[in-house]
Scaffold this motif. Sequence first.
Motif, PDB file in Angstrom:
ATOM      1  N   THR B 639       0.815  -1.221   0.000  1.00 14.21           N
ATOM      2  CA  THR B 639       0.000   0.000   0.000  1.00 14.21           C
ATOM      3  C   THR B 639       0.846   1.268   0.000  1.00 14.21           C
ATOM      4  OG1 THR B 639      -0.035   0.084   2.412  1.00 14.21           O
ATOM      5  CG2 THR B 639      -1.797  -1.160   1.336  1.00 14.21           C
ATOM      6  N   LEU B 641       1.935   2.580   2.655  1.00 20.28           N
ATOM      7  CA  LEU B 641       1.692   3.287   3.914  1.00 20.28           C
ATOM      8  C   LEU B 641       2.763   2.912   4.938  1.00 20.28           C
ATOM      9  CD1 LEU B 641      -2.189   2.986   4.172  1.00 20.28           C
ATOM     10  CD2 LEU B 641      -0.853   4.949   3.417  1.00 20.28           C
ATOM     11  N   LEU B 679       2.527  13.109   5.670  1.00 17.94           N
ATOM     12  CA  LEU B 679       1.145  13.543   5.420  1.00 17.94           C
ATOM     13  C   LEU B 679       1.000  14.932   4.817  1.00 17.94           C
ATOM     14  CD1 LEU B 679      -0.412  12.323   8.799  1.00 17.94           C
ATOM     15  CD2 LEU B 679      -0.756  11.288   6.555  1.00 17.94           C
ATOM     16  N   MET B 696      -9.297  18.278   4.645  1.00 20.40           N
ATOM     17  CA  MET B 696      -9.499  16.993   3.985  1.00 20.40           C
ATOM     18  C   MET B 696      -8.343  16.717   3.022  1.00 20.40           C
ATOM     19  SD  MET B 696     -12.421  15.548   4.877  1.00 20.40           S
ATOM     20  CE  MET B 696     -13.580  14.834   3.697  1.00 20.40           C
ATOM     21  N   LEU B 699      -3.339  17.023   5.275  1.00 19.30           N
ATOM     22  CA  LEU B 699      -3.603  16.021   6.308  1.00 19.30           C
ATOM     23  C   LEU B 699      -2.707  16.226   7.527  1.00 19.30           C
ATOM     24  CD1 LEU B 699      -3.773  12.870   3.985  1.00 19.30           C
ATOM     25  CD2 LEU B 699      -5.613  14.445   4.624  1.00 19.30           C
ATOM     26  N   ASP B 705      -1.975   8.085  14.464  1.00 16.67           N
ATOM     27  CA  ASP B 705      -0.786   8.133  13.600  1.00 16.67           C
ATOM     28  C   ASP B 705       0.510   8.286  14.390  1.00 16.67           C
ATOM     29  OD1 ASP B 705      -2.267   8.180  11.107  1.00 16.67           O
ATOM     30  OD2 ASP B 705      -2.871  10.197  11.675  1.00 16.67           O
ATOM     31  N   PRO B 761       2.521   7.696  -0.375  1.00 20.02           N
ATOM     32  CA  PRO B 761       2.454   6.230  -0.477  1.00 20.02           C
ATOM     33  C   PRO B 761       2.636   5.731  -1.914  1.00 20.02           C
ATOM     34  CG  PRO B 761       0.314   7.173   0.150  1.00 20.02           C
ATOM     35  CD  PRO B 761       1.317   8.265   0.248  1.00 20.02           C
TER      36      PRO B 761
ATOM     37  N   VAL C 184      -8.071   0.834   2.252  1.00 19.64           N
ATOM     38  CA  VAL C 184      -6.808   1.508   2.539  1.00 19.64           C
ATOM     39  C   VAL C 184      -7.098   2.998   2.564  1.00 19.64           C
ATOM     40  CG1 VAL C 184      -4.508   2.054   1.674  1.00 19.64           C
ATOM     41  CG2 VAL C 184      -5.387  -0.271   1.477  1.00 19.64           C
ATOM     42  N   ALA C 185      -6.691   3.648   3.650  1.00 19.61           N
ATOM     43  CA  ALA C 185      -6.853   5.096   3.753  1.00 19.61           C
ATOM     44  C   ALA C 185      -5.559   5.679   4.295  1.00 19.61           C
ATOM     45  CB  ALA C 185      -8.017   5.449   4.671  1.00 19.61           C
ATOM     46  N   ARG C 186      -5.329   6.968   4.001  1.00 19.19           N
ATOM     47  CA  ARG C 186      -4.094   7.595   4.480  1.00 19.19           C
ATOM     48  C   ARG C 186      -4.026   7.544   5.996  1.00 19.19           C
ATOM     49  NH1 ARG C 186      -1.286  11.065   0.851  1.00 19.19           N
ATOM     50  NH2 ARG C 186       0.221  11.368   2.512  1.00 19.19           N
ATOM     51  N   PHE C 191     -11.505   9.169   4.130  1.00 22.98           N
ATOM     52  CA  PHE C 191     -12.074   8.505   2.974  1.00 22.98           C
ATOM     53  C   PHE C 191     -11.037   7.549   2.406  1.00 22.98           C
ATOM     54  CE2 PHE C 191     -15.344  11.893   2.638  1.00 22.98           C
ATOM     55  CZ  PHE C 191     -16.441  11.071   2.440  1.00 22.98           C
ATOM     56  N   LEU C 193      -8.623   5.362   0.005  1.00 21.91           N
ATOM     57  CA  LEU C 193      -7.910   5.472  -1.268  1.00 21.91           C
ATOM     58  C   LEU C 193      -8.409   4.373  -2.202  1.00 21.91           C
ATOM     59  CD1 LEU C 193      -4.297   5.961   0.122  1.00 21.91           C
ATOM     60  CD2 LEU C 193      -5.652   7.688  -1.070  1.00 21.91           C
TER      61      LEU C 193
END
Lengths: 162, 775, 270
Positions: B639, B641, B679, B696, B699, B705, B761, C184-186, C191, C193
Amino acid sequence: MSQAEARQTQRVVLQVNGQRHELDVEPRWLLADVLRHQLGLTATHVGCEQGVCGACTVLVDGKPERSCLMLAVQAEGCEVTTVEGLTPAAGLSPLQAAFQQHHALQCGFCTPGILVTMEALLRENPHPDEATVREALSGNVCRCTGYQFIVDAVLAAAKEGR
Amino acid sequence: MAVDMLKPQFTGARVTRLEDARLLRGQARYLDDIHLPGMLEVAFVRSTRAAARITGIDVQEALRTPGVVAVLTHADLPWEIRNDGFGVTQPVLARDEVRFVGEPVAVVVADSRYAAEDGVERVKVSYDPLPPVLDMEQALADAPRRVHSQRANVFFHSEHTTEGFAEAFAQAPHHLQLTFRVHRQTGVSMETRGCAAMPDPASGRLTVYVSHQSPHGVRAQLARVLGIPENELRVIVPEVGGGFGIKAMFYPEYVVVTALARKLGKPVKWVSDRTECLLSDAHGRDSVHEVAVAFTEEGRIVAVRDRVLGDNGAYPFPGFPGAVGESNWATNMLPGPYKIPHISLTVDCVFSNKTPLGPYRGVGGPIGAQVQEGMVEAVARHLGKDAMEVRRVNLIQPEDFPYRTATGNVYDPGSYSESLEAALRLLDYEGFRRRQAQLRKQGRYLGFGVCVFVEPSAMAHSEAGSTPYEAAFIRMEPNGTVTAALGLGPTGQGHETTMAQIIADRLGVDVKDVVVLHGDTDSAPFGGGTGGSRSGTIGGGAAIRAGEQLRAKLVKLAAHLLEAAEEDIELADGQAFVAGVPARGIPVRELARIAYTDVNRLPADMPPGLEVVARYQPPAPATYSNGTHAAIVEVDIRTGLVRVLDYAAVNDCGRLINPLIVEGQIHGGVAQGIGSAFLEELRYDEHGQLLTTSLMDYLLPAATDVPRMRVQHLETPSPSLGGFKGMGEGSLIAAPAALANAVSDALAPFGVLVTELPIRPEQIVAWVQAAGQGA
Amino acid sequence: MKPVAFAYYRPQSLAEAVRMLREHPGSKPIAGGQSLIPLLNFRMARPEALVDLNRIPGLDEVEVRGQRLRIGGLVRHQQLHEHPLVRQHWPVLAQAAGEVGHWAIRNRGTLGGSLAHADPAAELPAVMVAADAVFELVSADGVRQVPAREFFYGYLMTALQPDEVLAAVELPLASGTSWGFAEVARRPGDFALAGAICECRPDGTGAVTWFAVGGGPERHELVVAADANERAAQWQDLAATLDAQDDYRRHLAAVVAETAYLRSLGRDGQ
């Protein structure tokens, strides 16, 4: 709608922190603005007006909700609670005292939204673990603290049974 | 003498904050909580174009909007902010050309913010578009055009090369070239910017409330731009909901609001909304460093060349053009904690059609640290060595202090090696390497990253201006309680507590009996405000000095009354007494009463009252905090991430005033570092439209986090009074570099070295895919 | 960021609500408002009037009717996430509801609102499509049933008419199909991805329904390969057809499909 209509207000009755308020509001006025500017309850802060930052969070019928994503007219018939309503006449509530003890705030701007959210969490779940606290807290942005001392304060308040 | 004699009760202790009760009870008064009868609210019409000529502004329909009182443009408010030295002025409302999306073009005054926004929608601005300058490389060559027609886009150029650089560079056996990039980010204080102004008809003075880090700085600028004498302006900074550097700047809106109050004779308030903030708060970062590094077989870095390009946006903030501040800090601190004998630096700063650049916590420190630690990682990789070994080879050692860097800084003693070893122990570096190897076999990619940072603090010049000193006023009231005032501008750092701790220790009173005032130019002595991690060291020094002076008065009075020698008098627990004979004493509050209301009992040469004002300027142009941050991350290569699994911060900011507050600063800085690394990014499109205009899109790190952080303190005192060093920015200087290196380490099997922040990402996925295809 | 002026009506019944929507051109229903009010604050939505559905009795119920689970349009995401009947019959829906925004948003946001808003990155429209739900749309003319699979047209566009209210949804009770959900989201609460719901039937057939990788929910039937490599190729081939924002989203589509598939088998897809 015409400009004349635009400024028409309507009468609402709001129940805030156990007190009844009768006032005239424009339908478009956000609950956050009415709490702050009509009722003088300025503890509730406005940080983004799109529901992301959580600074404006209040309890609506006991549940945390965004007062920037609710019209004041919609709050009629609901019991709204702000930090002022969770604060004792003198001193601090157990959760507030834990925040002070653990240095869970710096600039203090996000703090009221966080206090009401965590108060609601502890009512629903008196003994949350750290992951639960962080998940419940994740809708409130704090730019100063890095959250760690907030989590510590909530866990300490839970341990002491508030 | 007294400093050595003092046994501090409060300084160094985990004192809970005196500010907290009002903040927790919801009784604090921030800017938007200020309301006066008849107060008008304003909203700005802001440019929707990055670059355009204004061909017309039609305000007629806006003026007919219910609730709207006035609509004004440059013709009505022709004030300009002058930026001497760059040949550029910034009209507070655009004159005939707009230079960035979000630039104020007109202002609507109404009876509410709702009506003001109704009016804003009805102001019709006609634009004749111009090609925007959006790429800093092109801007260097004035392409596609000049942002300010009267001058080249390059508005700052500097070069510095150490003697013998070329030989040292050429003779080194190994060389690497690397390009580091940091994109635009900003402070995003949770309280938005705002300003309110009101005329006082009786005195003819103007009172200006502003959410700011430097009350006297705002007063000076308003006085200069509007031509109002400083004694006719009162600037009050109420409770401030975060600043992080962006609130240290002087913005055009403050001139407009103040001028409106004067023009309309009414109280006027402007509170920014979040979109306005992202468009118009000072942006930060945004620079490119092209680096060439020369090093030896054992990994010793002998010479570094850095060509820096910084994008300043459309206008230079007065006193702190961000790109210059960024580049100067980054290059000046490029060697960080390492002994790098030769440096060659070239800096260019350009204007562009983007939001003006200013300070964000750490300023050029994060990119400087990113370059410094990225180099170390690259050198280690090139030589097949452990990066920690390369660090050890290059680190400045205790015997090297005071150490003069190739860039001319003189570091006071610190704990560079000690902090690195402590951080590695906290996260069990050796154990991690074993775990990392095992998990890689399972397809899990963990990484360990380190940044050994040096934080220049309490600088003679910073975003707080060129005020290398602070002043503290202290008055003991007739009942023995204490009122102090400083020219600082706290935005959550807890100065009311830390300054009270310092003062209480000097006067032998309880910390709760000390009230610290700040933020009002009518009551506070002239000061530089808060920025550049200066308040604890410089403000704390002033508090010590003023405290000592007031203490001397108390001691003199007590000695006189107790018929003892002054050197035998001690102050503690609210008592003045003869050392060793606690019974022979007098309450401090009794001394205070006598000093004001029983003055016949004063010594002949002692005037009535207990008031002092003292100033303090540290002995050196800066004092250097240091420490090491270490991060363990896991990268999900599917992903892209990244999760931060563990984090350690070893911090040395000299003598601690309040460990609780220091830890809070560190935690917050690390969280912002996580945002910076993964972010936060202000993105523009090819037309110069800012795409990240809400939370939104921009971030911020949330509680989920940020990991639990381990903090360890080291204390190497500074030569400044009290031994304090500033520490407000070090954690945001160190964290992005540590996190970037952790990702590099995790992705080492794919040959990835992170040189650009923030890391998106999709980049990680692309890097891993590219490595797979290359294999 | 303040809304334009509008009129406000608070009907006490569904009949009154749909009559108001018909009578007041330019009016818009508001339920939880967690998507609509941000649009109002940005002045991107400019209704003449709002018709507030929040006080209409009966729209917030969850019940089993015959072989279907019926959920009122006013049921809040948090209720959906916690409701015993939803957890029992449609655990994948309860799970998805828990992924919507943050707690304070879930406390107010409604199922009907989320479906009517039809954000392509939203979880609940995709679950409805995957589950073959049927929506009950009510207007002054009466009630019409629209299958979820015919409801979503594309980015923020649906079959819902301006004077209609999405009063309830009905889902078939599960029948041996196993389900998995992944996104999967940040950051948690953002919302997605990319997200997917995977269904596997005992006969080996199945389907994947994606969200956030196109204009709306995207459902594809397939026989899911048992072999991991073959399956990866299947996901990639299907993802390649998606009208996603970029290659990264298409890549993530394959990732979340696999995770959702593994979860449908009760395996941890991480």
